[in-house]
Scaffold this motif. Structure first.
Motif, PDB file in Angstrom:
ATOM      1  N   TRP A  85       0.848  -1.188   0.000  1.00 39.93           N
ATOM      2  CA  TRP A  85       0.000   0.000   0.000  1.00 39.93           C
ATOM      3  C   TRP A  85       0.886   1.243   0.000  1.00 39.93           C
ATOM      4  O   TRP A  85       2.118   1.158   0.085  1.00 39.93           O
ATOM      5  CB  TRP A  85      -0.892  -0.036   1.235  1.00 39.93           C
ATOM      6  CG  TRP A  85      -1.956   1.012   1.318  1.00 39.93           C
ATOM      7  CD1 TRP A  85      -2.918   1.291   0.396  1.00 39.93           C
ATOM      8  CD2 TRP A  85      -2.188   1.904   2.420  1.00 39.93           C
ATOM      9  NE1 TRP A  85      -3.734   2.305   0.840  1.00 39.93           N
ATOM     10  CE2 TRP A  85      -3.309   2.694   2.078  1.00 39.93           C
ATOM     11  CE3 TRP A  85      -1.574   2.105   3.648  1.00 39.93           C
ATOM     12  CZ2 TRP A  85      -3.808   3.676   2.921  1.00 39.93           C
ATOM     13  CZ3 TRP A  85      -2.062   3.071   4.497  1.00 39.93           C
ATOM     14  CH2 TRP A  85      -3.184   3.848   4.133  1.00 39.93           C
ATOM     15  N   ASP A 111      -5.887   6.130  -6.498  1.00 41.97           N
ATOM     16  CA  ASP A 111      -6.759   5.669  -5.420  1.00 41.97           C
ATOM     17  C   ASP A 111      -6.501   4.181  -5.184  1.00 41.97           C
ATOM     18  O   ASP A 111      -6.876   3.334  -6.002  1.00 41.97           O
ATOM     19  CB  ASP A 111      -8.227   5.890  -5.774  1.00 41.97           C
ATOM     20  CG  ASP A 111      -8.624   7.360  -5.702  1.00 41.97           C
ATOM     21  OD1 ASP A 111      -8.518   7.941  -4.608  1.00 41.97           O
ATOM     22  OD2 ASP A 111      -9.024   7.921  -6.741  1.00 41.97           O
ATOM     23  N   PRO A 113      -7.018   0.559  -3.323  1.00 36.02           N
ATOM     24  CA  PRO A 113      -7.994  -0.165  -2.503  1.00 36.02           C
ATOM     25  C   PRO A 113      -7.499  -0.225  -1.058  1.00 36.02           C
ATOM     26  O   PRO A 113      -6.297  -0.065  -0.792  1.00 36.02           O
ATOM     27  CB  PRO A 113      -8.029  -1.567  -3.129  1.00 36.02           C
ATOM     28  CG  PRO A 113      -7.346  -1.446  -4.445  1.00 36.02           C
ATOM     29  CD  PRO A 113      -6.384  -0.301  -4.342  1.00 36.02           C
ATOM     30  N   TYR A 128      -1.138  -6.032  -0.130  1.00 38.04           N
ATOM     31  CA  TYR A 128      -2.046  -6.924  -0.840  1.00 38.04           C
ATOM     32  C   TYR A 128      -1.341  -8.262  -1.070  1.00 38.04           C
ATOM     33  O   TYR A 128      -0.188  -8.296  -1.516  1.00 38.04           O
ATOM     34  CB  TYR A 128      -2.440  -6.303  -2.181  1.00 38.04           C
ATOM     35  CG  TYR A 128      -2.858  -4.852  -2.055  1.00 38.04           C
ATOM     36  CD1 TYR A 128      -4.140  -4.505  -1.651  1.00 38.04           C
ATOM     37  CD2 TYR A 128      -1.943  -3.826  -2.300  1.00 38.04           C
ATOM     38  CE1 TYR A 128      -4.510  -3.173  -1.516  1.00 38.04           C
ATOM     39  CE2 TYR A 128      -2.306  -2.490  -2.166  1.00 38.04           C
ATOM     40  CZ  TYR A 128      -3.596  -2.166  -1.768  1.00 38.04           C
ATOM     41  OH  TYR A 128      -3.952  -0.847  -1.626  1.00 38.04           O
ATOM     42  N   VAL A 132      -4.402  -7.255  -7.427  1.00 39.89           N
ATOM     43  CA  VAL A 132      -5.014  -5.981  -7.065  1.00 39.89           C
ATOM     44  C   VAL A 132      -5.023  -5.070  -8.282  1.00 39.89           C
ATOM     45  O   VAL A 132      -4.138  -5.131  -9.137  1.00 39.89           O
ATOM     46  CB  VAL A 132      -4.241  -5.334  -5.884  1.00 39.89           C
ATOM     47  CG1 VAL A 132      -2.792  -5.040  -6.269  1.00 39.89           C
ATOM     48  CG2 VAL A 132      -4.924  -4.079  -5.391  1.00 39.89           C
ATOM     49  N   ARG A 185     -13.732  -2.362 -11.763  1.00 38.62           N
ATOM     50  CA  ARG A 185     -13.470  -2.954 -10.446  1.00 38.62           C
ATOM     51  C   ARG A 185     -12.528  -2.075  -9.628  1.00 38.62           C
ATOM     52  O   ARG A 185     -12.706  -1.913  -8.411  1.00 38.62           O
ATOM     53  CB  ARG A 185     -12.893  -4.359 -10.623  1.00 38.62           C
ATOM     54  CG  ARG A 185     -12.786  -5.157  -9.332  1.00 38.62           C
ATOM     55  CD  ARG A 185     -12.594  -6.632  -9.617  1.00 38.62           C
ATOM     56  NE  ARG A 185     -11.301  -6.918 -10.264  1.00 38.62           N
ATOM     57  CZ  ARG A 185     -11.160  -7.266 -11.525  1.00 38.62           C
ATOM     58  NH1 ARG A 185     -12.214  -7.361 -12.336  1.00 38.62           N
ATOM     59  NH2 ARG A 185      -9.958  -7.534 -12.030  1.00 38.62           N
ATOM     60  N   ALA A 186     -11.530  -1.492 -10.291  1.00 36.18           N
ATOM     61  CA  ALA A 186     -10.598  -0.615  -9.585  1.00 36.18           C
ATOM     62  C   ALA A 186     -11.321   0.591  -8.992  1.00 36.18           C
ATOM     63  O   ALA A 186     -11.079   0.967  -7.838  1.00 36.18           O
ATOM     64  CB  ALA A 186      -9.492  -0.155 -10.540  1.00 36.18           C
ATOM     65  N   SER A 189     -13.605  -0.324  -6.084  1.00 35.38           N
ATOM     66  CA  SER A 189     -12.920  -0.764  -4.870  1.00 35.38           C
ATOM     67  C   SER A 189     -12.279   0.384  -4.099  1.00 35.38           C
ATOM     68  O   SER A 189     -11.667   0.170  -3.045  1.00 35.38           O
ATOM     69  CB  SER A 189     -11.853  -1.811  -5.211  1.00 35.38           C
ATOM     70  OG  SER A 189     -10.802  -1.240  -5.968  1.00 35.38           O
ATOM     71  N   ARG A 190     -12.397   1.616  -4.600  1.00 35.08           N
ATOM     72  CA  ARG A 190     -11.870   2.757  -3.855  1.00 35.08           C
ATOM     73  C   ARG A 190     -12.629   2.920  -2.545  1.00 35.08           C
ATOM     74  O   ARG A 190     -13.856   2.780  -2.507  1.00 35.08           O
ATOM     75  CB  ARG A 190     -12.007   4.042  -4.674  1.00 35.08           C
ATOM     76  CG  ARG A 190     -11.208   4.080  -5.959  1.00 35.08           C
ATOM     77  CD  ARG A 190     -11.469   5.357  -6.737  1.00 35.08           C
ATOM     78  NE  ARG A 190     -12.871   5.486  -7.116  1.00 35.08           N
ATOM     79  CZ  ARG A 190     -13.387   6.548  -7.711  1.00 35.08           C
ATOM     80  NH1 ARG A 190     -12.612   7.604  -7.968  1.00 35.08           N
ATOM     81  NH2 ARG A 190     -14.652   6.580  -8.035  1.00 35.08           N
ATOM     82  N   PRO A 191     -11.950   3.231  -1.441  1.00 24.37           N
ATOM     83  CA  PRO A 191     -12.671   3.508  -0.200  1.00 24.37           C
ATOM     84  C   PRO A 191     -13.631   4.685  -0.374  1.00 24.37           C
ATOM     85  O   PRO A 191     -13.330   5.643  -1.095  1.00 24.37           O
ATOM     86  CB  PRO A 191     -11.557   3.847   0.795  1.00 24.37           C
ATOM     87  CG  PRO A 191     -10.338   3.186   0.245  1.00 24.37           C
ATOM     88  CD  PRO A 191     -10.486   3.261  -1.253  1.00 24.37           C
ATOM     89  N   THR A 260     -11.440   0.169   8.018  1.00 18.50           N
ATOM     90  CA  THR A 260     -12.038  -0.970   7.329  1.00 18.50           C
ATOM     91  C   THR A 260     -12.906  -1.780   8.280  1.00 18.50           C
ATOM     92  O   THR A 260     -12.644  -1.860   9.481  1.00 18.50           O
ATOM     93  CB  THR A 260     -10.956  -1.884   6.724  1.00 18.50           C
ATOM     94  OG1 THR A 260     -10.142  -2.436   7.779  1.00 18.50           O
ATOM     95  CG2 THR A 260     -10.068  -1.118   5.765  1.00 18.50           C
ATOM     96  N   ASP A 263     -15.894  -6.008   4.210  1.00 11.75           N
ATOM     97  CA  ASP A 263     -15.498  -5.624   2.855  1.00 11.75           C
ATOM     98  C   ASP A 263     -15.660  -4.134   2.584  1.00 11.75           C
ATOM     99  O   ASP A 263     -15.464  -3.688   1.447  1.00 11.75           O
ATOM    100  CB  ASP A 263     -16.320  -6.411   1.822  1.00 11.75           C
ATOM    101  CG  ASP A 263     -16.004  -7.900   1.854  1.00 11.75           C
ATOM    102  OD1 ASP A 263     -14.851  -8.244   2.172  1.00 11.75           O
ATOM    103  OD2 ASP A 263     -16.907  -8.705   1.567  1.00 11.75           O
TER     104      ASP A 263
END
Length: 276
Positions: A85, A111, A113, A128, A132, A185-186, A189-191, A260, A263
């Motif tokens: 990360w 950004d 995940p 990860y 990813v 999907r990217a 999957s961003r917060p 988090t 999910d």
């Protein structure tokens, strides 16, 4: 989005300056590791790179009518491999993504995940351990733009392998269905971004960042270059995040906290101001 300032007293600053040696150690480790690596592969027409532990791909869509670009960096990890990360934690190499060699493209936003934690010997890292896809946003400033991304990543199994690679995409090309789904999907999957300010402060000696009232089962903090944070823990109802490294300057730089639960993930950005 609002940025929420934090202030440090003199006692906190003294403790953070003691931690400044950690910055040098982490910087030297990263520099030595990168110097031992292979020079970046040529980016002229390459949007995929295969190396030990992963296949790395640059995905993109054509700019929309306003010039906005959606792209993604896909890191297809092999079983048993990991990557990191934006704040790697107690060990590892933070990713560095740069598009300055692009033609007619500017304004990169990355950004990530939400990460997970894993142990590497006695250290705890953020990152990860499954394939990813990282969301990339930019803007087209020309009619025939080309996106060139230089990515520097750490890939780890028993040992860490630094990878520095140049990837390139003609932004006039449409992605195939699988790549279009990966870009979606990217971005999905961003917060989620929270606008509410964090109730955050440093403890008396400046060794921990303390966040009150944040919800979630885990909590991650990342800052600009030179800052490093360890694994958070709950104590007396507040998250305590160890400060592993800190620069002597850095007013008005944006920090990010990600909480988090299952999910779901929520990101909050804030400013940290160091008083002279």
């Amino acid at each position: 989005m609002a940025f929420h300032p934090l202030h440090l007293g003199e006692s906190s600053l003294r403790a953070l300056r003691r931690n400044h040696a950690c910055v040098l150690g982490r910087t030297l480790l990263a520099a030595v590791t990168l110097l031992a690596g292979i020079p970046p592969a040529s980016a002229q027409f390459q949007d995929i790179y295969r190396t030990e532990g992963a296949t790395i791909r640059l995905l993109s869509e054509p700019p929309n009518e306003n010039g906005a670009i959606r792209a993604a960096l896909a890191i297809d990890l092999e079983p048993g491999w990991k990557t990191y990360w934006r704040d790697p934690g107690e060990s590892g190499l933070a990713p560095v993504l740069d598009i300055s060699a692009s033609q007619g493209v500017s304004g990169l936003t990355v950004d990530f995940p939400a990460p997970s934690r894993f142990r590497e010997g006695d250290n705890v890292s953020n990152g990860y351990d499954q394939p990813v896809v990282i969301a990339l946003s930019a803007h087209a400033d020309a009619t025939v733009p080309r996106l060139v991304l230089r990515a520097t990543l750490g890939l780890c199994r028993e040992i860490c392998v630094p990878v520095s690679v140049d990837l390139s995409r003609d932004l006039g090309l449409m992605p195939d269905l699988a790549d279009a789904n990966a870009i979606d999907r990217a971005f999905l999957s961003r917060p989620a971004h929270a606008d509410a300010p964090l109730d955050a402060h440093f403890d008396e000696d400046g060794s921990h960042l303390v966040i009150d009232g944040a919800q979630g089962s885990d909590f991650f903090v990342a800052g600009p270059a030179g800052w490093g944070f360890g694994p958070a823990r709950i104590e007396d109802g507040a998250w305590r995040v160890p400060v592993l490294a800190s620069p002597l300057t850095g007013d008005d730089d944006a920090f990010e906290a990600v909480s988090t639960r299952d999910d779901a993930a929520t990101a909050t950005r804030f400013d940290l101001r160091l008083r002279p």
